[in-house]
Enzyme design. Sequence first.
Site, short mmCIF file in Angstrom:
data_model
loop_
_atom_site.label_atom_id
_atom_site.label_comp_id
_atom_site.label_asym_id
_atom_site.label_seq_id
_atom_site.Cartn_x
_atom_site.Cartn_y
_atom_site.Cartn_z
N THR A 175 -1.66 5.99 12.87
CA THR A 175 -2.06 7.13 12.07
C THR A 175 -2.55 6.74 10.68
OG1 THR A 175 -0.38 8.43 13.22
CG2 THR A 175 -1.25 9.38 11.22
N HIS A 176 -2.20 5.56 10.21
CA HIS A 176 -2.33 5.24 8.80
C HIS A 176 -3.61 4.46 8.49
CE1 HIS A 176 1.79 6.60 8.44
NE2 HIS A 176 2.05 5.88 9.51
#
Length: 249
Positions: A175-176
């Site tokens: 996600t990052h």
Amino acid sequence: MGRNFSYQTVATARAFFEKVRFNQFAGAGALGAIVDEFNGDNFDHAPHGFIGGGYIIGQNTGLRPIEQRVLPADSPRWGAAWKQANNKWYDHNVNVGVHAGSTSRRQNYISLDPTYTDDLGLPLARMTFDFSPNDLRMRSFMLARAEEIARAMNPDIVNTSAPPVPASVVPYQTTHICGGAIMGTDPSNSAVNKRLQSWDVPNVFSIGASAFPQNAGYNPTNTVGALTYLSLQGIKEGYLKNPGRLIDM
């Protein structure tokens, strides 16, 4: 703006056991163990031809029966045999994951799309990214270590996998993302100062991992929280009393 865009570099070694169950339906985000010896500068990089690193994790977040069907590589892809394989291997496998950093480079950046716009006619952000040779060498090295751990468990099957190259956003990886409005001490090579305040527009504060010039082995969430507190402190104790640049705080 847009420079130092980076992602995360992941891979996995999954061990399958015909006669062992792991109760993965009862997982939790913090249920696991981490090998940190290959993160950052925790080991000698000289023989391996890359910089950076990451961690190897054995974690059980809760194996969702629809979202996370995990099968050995040679399993049927459809039909009754596929259903039988799902029934056989669900809760009979564990993951040894690689979660590593991503080194920024000039070829990875965020720009304004020349074609696509939003409902207001403003250009959308366009992501240009591919894994660097450094990231790929690091991933290969760490995946080999993860596979060693998986095979040491004496499973019936071990499969390894990694996101495609060239990079694709189609298979979920992580996600990052980081960068794009990086922090620094000089407006000539950064977008915000250490209080996450825009150099050009003092009443604009950009909160988030966009301020990071690199993406480290661990997720950026805790550091984002710390920087948020630092930024809010600057707004409360400095900007609201005397609007302007907070370069001296």
